[in-house]
Design a protein around this motif. Sequence first.
Motif, PDB file in Angstrom:
ATOM      1  N   LYS A   1       0.833  -1.205   0.000  1.00 45.97           N
ATOM      2  CA  LYS A   1       0.000   0.000   0.000  1.00 45.97           C
ATOM      3  C   LYS A   1       0.871   1.258   0.000  1.00 45.97           C
ATOM      4  O   LYS A   1       0.665   2.165  -0.814  1.00 45.97           O
ATOM      5  CB  LYS A   1      -0.907  -0.024   1.233  1.00 45.97           C
ATOM      6  CG  LYS A   1      -2.057   0.938   1.180  1.00 45.97           C
ATOM      7  CD  LYS A   1      -2.862   0.820   2.467  1.00 45.97           C
ATOM      8  CE  LYS A   1      -4.247   0.350   2.175  1.00 45.97           C
ATOM      9  NZ  LYS A   1      -5.092   0.243   3.352  1.00 45.97           N
ATOM     10  N   ARG A   2       1.831   1.312   0.897  1.00 46.42           N
ATOM     11  CA  ARG A   2       2.715   2.486   1.004  1.00 46.42           C
ATOM     12  C   ARG A   2       3.467   2.725  -0.310  1.00 46.42           C
ATOM     13  O   ARG A   2       3.526   3.846  -0.822  1.00 46.42           O
ATOM     14  CB  ARG A   2       3.695   2.301   2.163  1.00 46.42           C
ATOM     15  CG  ARG A   2       4.501   3.561   2.481  1.00 46.42           C
ATOM     16  CD  ARG A   2       5.496   3.354   3.602  1.00 46.42           C
ATOM     17  NE  ARG A   2       6.610   2.515   3.171  1.00 46.42           N
ATOM     18  CZ  ARG A   2       6.912   1.333   3.671  1.00 46.42           C
ATOM     19  NH1 ARG A   2       6.192   0.818   4.645  1.00 46.42           N
ATOM     20  NH2 ARG A   2       7.934   0.636   3.219  1.00 46.42           N
ATOM     21  N   LYS A   3       4.010   1.655  -0.874  1.00 45.33           N
ATOM     22  CA  LYS A   3       4.811   1.796  -2.103  1.00 45.33           C
ATOM     23  C   LYS A   3       3.960   2.159  -3.322  1.00 45.33           C
ATOM     24  O   LYS A   3       4.400   2.921  -4.177  1.00 45.33           O
ATOM     25  CB  LYS A   3       5.619   0.522  -2.358  1.00 45.33           C
ATOM     26  CG  LYS A   3       6.752   0.343  -1.352  1.00 45.33           C
ATOM     27  CD  LYS A   3       7.585  -0.882  -1.666  1.00 45.33           C
ATOM     28  CE  LYS A   3       8.759  -0.982  -0.698  1.00 45.33           C
ATOM     29  NZ  LYS A   3       9.595  -2.142  -0.986  1.00 45.33           N
ATOM     30  N   LEU A   4       2.746   1.609  -3.406  1.00 50.05           N
ATOM     31  CA  LEU A   4       1.866   1.957  -4.528  1.00 50.05           C
ATOM     32  C   LEU A   4       1.407   3.415  -4.445  1.00 50.05           C
ATOM     33  O   LEU A   4       1.291   4.089  -5.468  1.00 50.05           O
ATOM     34  CB  LEU A   4       0.660   1.012  -4.608  1.00 50.05           C
ATOM     35  CG  LEU A   4       0.940  -0.410  -5.090  1.00 50.05           C
ATOM     36  CD1 LEU A   4      -0.340  -1.224  -5.127  1.00 50.05           C
ATOM     37  CD2 LEU A   4       1.632  -0.440  -6.446  1.00 50.05           C
TER      38      LEU A   4
ATOM     39  N   PHE B   1       1.993   5.860  -7.427  1.00 52.98           N
ATOM     40  CA  PHE B   1       0.845   6.341  -8.200  1.00 52.98           C
ATOM     41  C   PHE B   1       0.047   7.476  -7.543  1.00 52.98           C
ATOM     42  O   PHE B   1      -0.897   7.983  -8.134  1.00 52.98           O
ATOM     43  CB  PHE B   1      -0.122   5.183  -8.504  1.00 52.98           C
ATOM     44  CG  PHE B   1       0.476   4.109  -9.361  1.00 52.98           C
ATOM     45  CD1 PHE B   1       0.811   4.359 -10.688  1.00 52.98           C
ATOM     46  CD2 PHE B   1       0.714   2.845  -8.859  1.00 52.98           C
ATOM     47  CE1 PHE B   1       1.351   3.361 -11.503  1.00 52.98           C
ATOM     48  CE2 PHE B   1       1.261   1.840  -9.663  1.00 52.98           C
ATOM     49  CZ  PHE B   1       1.586   2.111 -10.979  1.00 52.98           C
ATOM     50  N   GLY B   2       0.390   7.830  -6.313  1.00 52.29           N
ATOM     51  CA  GLY B   2      -0.337   8.892  -5.622  1.00 52.29           C
ATOM     52  C   GLY B   2      -1.445   8.354  -4.728  1.00 52.29           C
ATOM     53  O   GLY B   2      -1.776   7.164  -4.768  1.00 52.29           O
ATOM     54  N   GLU B   3      -2.018   9.257  -3.939  1.00 53.47           N
ATOM     55  CA  GLU B   3      -3.061   8.903  -2.959  1.00 53.47           C
ATOM     56  C   GLU B   3      -4.273   8.227  -3.599  1.00 53.47           C
ATOM     57  O   GLU B   3      -4.981   7.462  -2.956  1.00 53.47           O
ATOM     58  CB  GLU B   3      -3.519  10.151  -2.193  1.00 53.47           C
ATOM     59  CG  GLU B   3      -2.460  10.761  -1.288  1.00 53.47           C
ATOM     60  CD  GLU B   3      -2.106   9.908  -0.080  1.00 53.47           C
ATOM     61  OE1 GLU B   3      -2.980   9.150   0.398  1.00 53.47           O
ATOM     62  OE2 GLU B   3      -0.946   9.980   0.362  1.00 53.47           O
TER      63      GLU B   3
ATOM     64  N   ASN C   1     -10.899   4.823   0.328  1.00 53.95           N
ATOM     65  CA  ASN C   1     -11.466   4.202   1.540  1.00 53.95           C
ATOM     66  C   ASN C   1     -10.691   2.941   1.938  1.00 53.95           C
ATOM     67  O   ASN C   1     -11.277   1.913   2.262  1.00 53.95           O
ATOM     68  CB  ASN C   1     -12.950   3.871   1.355  1.00 53.95           C
ATOM     69  CG  ASN C   1     -13.779   5.101   1.081  1.00 53.95           C
ATOM     70  OD1 ASN C   1     -13.479   6.176   1.586  1.00 53.95           O
ATOM     71  ND2 ASN C   1     -14.810   4.953   0.268  1.00 53.95           N
ATOM     72  N   ASN C   2      -9.375   3.051   1.858  1.00 52.62           N
ATOM     73  CA  ASN C   2      -8.476   1.950   2.257  1.00 52.62           C
ATOM     74  C   ASN C   2      -8.540   0.724   1.350  1.00 52.62           C
ATOM     75  O   ASN C   2      -8.016  -0.330   1.685  1.00 52.62           O
ATOM     76  CB  ASN C   2      -8.743   1.526   3.704  1.00 52.62           C
ATOM     77  CG  ASN C   2      -7.603   1.937   4.606  1.00 52.62           C
ATOM     78  OD1 ASN C   2      -6.581   2.449   4.142  1.00 52.62           O
ATOM     79  ND2 ASN C   2      -7.780   1.708   5.893  1.00 52.62           N
ATOM     80  N   LYS C   3      -9.205   0.834   0.225  1.00 56.01           N
ATOM     81  CA  LYS C   3      -9.293  -0.277  -0.741  1.00 56.01           C
ATOM     82  C   LYS C   3      -8.588   0.130  -2.027  1.00 56.01           C
ATOM     83  O   LYS C   3      -8.662   1.288  -2.453  1.00 56.01           O
ATOM     84  CB  LYS C   3     -10.766  -0.607  -1.061  1.00 56.01           C
ATOM     85  CG  LYS C   3     -11.488  -1.286   0.082  1.00 56.01           C
ATOM     86  CD  LYS C   3     -11.241  -2.765   0.061  1.00 56.01           C
ATOM     87  CE  LYS C   3     -11.926  -3.469   1.209  1.00 56.01           C
ATOM     88  NZ  LYS C   3     -11.054  -4.407   1.899  1.00 56.01           N
ATOM     89  N   LEU C   4      -7.947  -0.837  -2.648  1.00 59.42           N
ATOM     90  CA  LEU C   4      -7.242  -0.599  -3.902  1.00 59.42           C
ATOM     91  C   LEU C   4      -8.194  -0.021  -4.952  1.00 59.42           C
ATOM     92  O   LEU C   4      -9.286  -0.547  -5.160  1.00 59.42           O
ATOM     93  CB  LEU C   4      -6.655  -1.922  -4.410  1.00 59.42           C
ATOM     94  CG  LEU C   4      -5.748  -1.854  -5.634  1.00 59.42           C
ATOM     95  CD1 LEU C   4      -4.434  -1.159  -5.306  1.00 59.42           C
ATOM     96  CD2 LEU C   4      -5.479  -3.253  -6.157  1.00 59.42           C
ATOM     97  N   ASN C   5      -7.771   1.032  -5.607  1.00 60.13           N
ATOM     98  CA  ASN C   5      -8.567   1.668  -6.669  1.00 60.13           C
ATOM     99  C   ASN C   5      -8.155   1.009  -7.994  1.00 60.13           C
ATOM    100  O   ASN C   5      -7.338   1.538  -8.739  1.00 60.13           O
ATOM    101  CB  ASN C   5      -8.299   3.180  -6.672  1.00 60.13           C
ATOM    102  CG  ASN C   5      -9.174   3.921  -7.660  1.00 60.13           C
ATOM    103  OD1 ASN C   5      -9.849   3.330  -8.493  1.00 60.13           O
ATOM    104  ND2 ASN C   5      -9.143   5.243  -7.581  1.00 60.13           N
TER     105      ASN C   5
END
Length: 195
Positions: free
Chosen positions: A46-49, A53-55, A60-64
């Motif tokens: 999560k941190r690295k993505l 790619f930005g916020e 909502n804490n789920k992968l976009n």
Amino acid sequence: MIIVGLTGGIGSGKTTVAKQFMALGIPVYIADDEAKKLMNRSKIIKRKLIQLFGEQAYINNKLNRPYLADKIFNNTSDLEKMNAIIHPIVATHFKKWVEKQKAPYVLKESAILFENDAYKNCDYIITVTAPKQLRIERLLKRDETSLEKIQAIMENQWNDNKKIEKSDFVIINKDLGETIHQVQLTHNKIVNFTQ
């Protein structure tokens, strides 16, 4: 534990073949499914993505997923960077999973087994193939996608001939009855290798 890689181009029917092996009692690790779960669970990914790619990579804490798919579509550099983040974590997760299995062998199903060098950690490789037009028809029926997106994915994957050269077994997935027969024959051969 014998590790058998199961691969094939998009729409070839890897999932269909994997289900047939499961019916024979063989544990199957679906790398893509596990990667999706880890992309939502792993704080490191999560941190690295988000750094890459930005916020907007997470909502909502789920992968976009649509946002990321759009970012990597036709951008091999970003796709490679994303894979470099995810694949090592998936590989570690797979090793832990293998240790818990009690079977003559396990299957690791991955569309990009060759492309990401994961095949080097397999004892045997099975490649699933199907005619290109049949694959496209399956994908258009299965996914909400376009011909353009399917072709872009196909172009990022090794072609069947290149995969077959490095494979121990090939399953041609055109007819379900014939596919089941090929899975049984392949299973019998692998079990013989384990004895």
